[in-house]
Design an enzyme around this catalytic site. Sequence first.
Site, PDB file in Angstrom:
ATOM      1  N   HIS A 275      20.296  22.246 -27.506  1.00 43.61           N
ATOM      2  CA  HIS A 275      20.030  20.776 -27.101  1.00 43.61           C
ATOM      3  C   HIS A 275      18.714  20.610 -27.128  1.00 43.61           C
ATOM      4  O   HIS A 275      18.363  20.888 -26.337  1.00 43.61           O
ATOM      5  CB  HIS A 275      20.748  20.561 -25.591  1.00 43.61           C
ATOM      6  CG  HIS A 275      20.445  19.393 -24.698  1.00 43.61           C
ATOM      7  ND1 HIS A 275      21.511  18.132 -25.583  1.00 43.61           N
ATOM      8  CD2 HIS A 275      19.663  18.531 -24.599  1.00 43.61           C
ATOM      9  CE1 HIS A 275      21.662  16.820 -24.719  1.00 43.61           C
ATOM     10  NE2 HIS A 275      20.445  17.058 -24.557  1.00 43.61           N
TER      11      HIS A 275
ATOM     12  N   GLU B  37      20.947  20.426 -31.785  1.00 41.19           N
ATOM     13  CA  GLU B  37      21.988  18.546 -30.679  1.00 41.19           C
ATOM     14  C   GLU B  37      20.861  18.001 -31.449  1.00 41.19           C
ATOM     15  O   GLU B  37      19.816  18.369 -31.041  1.00 41.19           O
ATOM     16  CB  GLU B  37      22.765  18.415 -29.939  1.00 41.19           C
ATOM     17  CG  GLU B  37      22.504  17.280 -29.846  1.00 41.19           C
ATOM     18  CD  GLU B  37      21.372  16.801 -29.592  1.00 41.19           C
ATOM     19  OE1 GLU B  37      21.436  15.347 -29.092  1.00 41.19           O
ATOM     20  OE2 GLU B  37      20.520  17.084 -28.224  1.00 41.19           O
TER      21      GLU B  37
ATOM     22  N   ASP C 209      18.617  13.901 -31.626  1.00 48.74           N
ATOM     23  CA  ASP C 209      18.262  12.760 -32.231  1.00 48.74           C
ATOM     24  C   ASP C 209      17.296  12.032 -33.080  1.00 48.74           C
ATOM     25  O   ASP C 209      16.025  12.416 -33.165  1.00 48.74           O
ATOM     26  CB  ASP C 209      17.735  12.166 -30.178  1.00 48.74           C
ATOM     27  CG  ASP C 209      18.887  12.752 -29.715  1.00 48.74           C
ATOM     28  OD1 ASP C 209      19.957  12.268 -28.923  1.00 48.74           O
ATOM     29  OD2 ASP C 209      17.667  13.777 -28.593  1.00 48.74           O
TER      30      ASP C 209
ATOM     31  N   HIS D   6      13.939  12.276 -29.130  1.00 45.16           N
ATOM     32  CA  HIS D   6      14.597  11.854 -28.138  1.00 45.16           C
ATOM     33  C   HIS D   6      14.086  10.749 -27.046  1.00 45.16           C
ATOM     34  O   HIS D   6      12.618  10.880 -26.380  1.00 45.16           O
ATOM     35  CB  HIS D   6      14.883  12.392 -27.092  1.00 45.16           C
ATOM     36  CG  HIS D   6      15.314  12.064 -26.092  1.00 45.16           C
ATOM     37  ND1 HIS D   6      16.870  11.847 -26.503  1.00 45.16           N
ATOM     38  CD2 HIS D   6      15.630  12.217 -24.270  1.00 45.16           C
ATOM     39  CE1 HIS D   6      17.715  12.036 -24.823  1.00 45.16           C
ATOM     40  NE2 HIS D   6      16.386  11.726 -23.774  1.00 45.16           N
TER      41      HIS D   6
END
Length: 133
Positions: free
Chosen positions: A22, A49, A51, A64
């Site tokens: 993450h 994952e 952003d 993020h």
Amino acid sequence: FFFATDTMASAQSRRRPIIQGHRGALYLEPENTLASFRRCCEMGADAVELDVFLIKDGELVVFHGAKKDGRDGEMSHMIDVAHLGCPAHIQDLTLSEVQQLRHLESAKELVCGRERVQMSGQIPTLRSVLEPC
């Protein structure tokens, strides 16, 4: 945004859980940095994952940001922006401005430890994250 490593298909064929990083290995390196994604892969993650934001000059960067004033991408909680006199949302910046930013050592969201934050590099472009893949 989500991307998978070569091992994801083999994880599915062996019927084992898929391990996903993450924002990379955020407890070991500052989140959404090249160091964090590299560490995640070294640890054997099947997927990562991250952003992604489209910034002012059309570049895609990996970051993020918090939600503030109804917009994602607010960065004053994690990034030192005071010296630039720039907007507080990453999508309002150019790549040149983004590359000058550094993580705040005091940011409580960065759980990897102050010494790792000090060593962290620039906010990466999506291209720089995907090149090694």
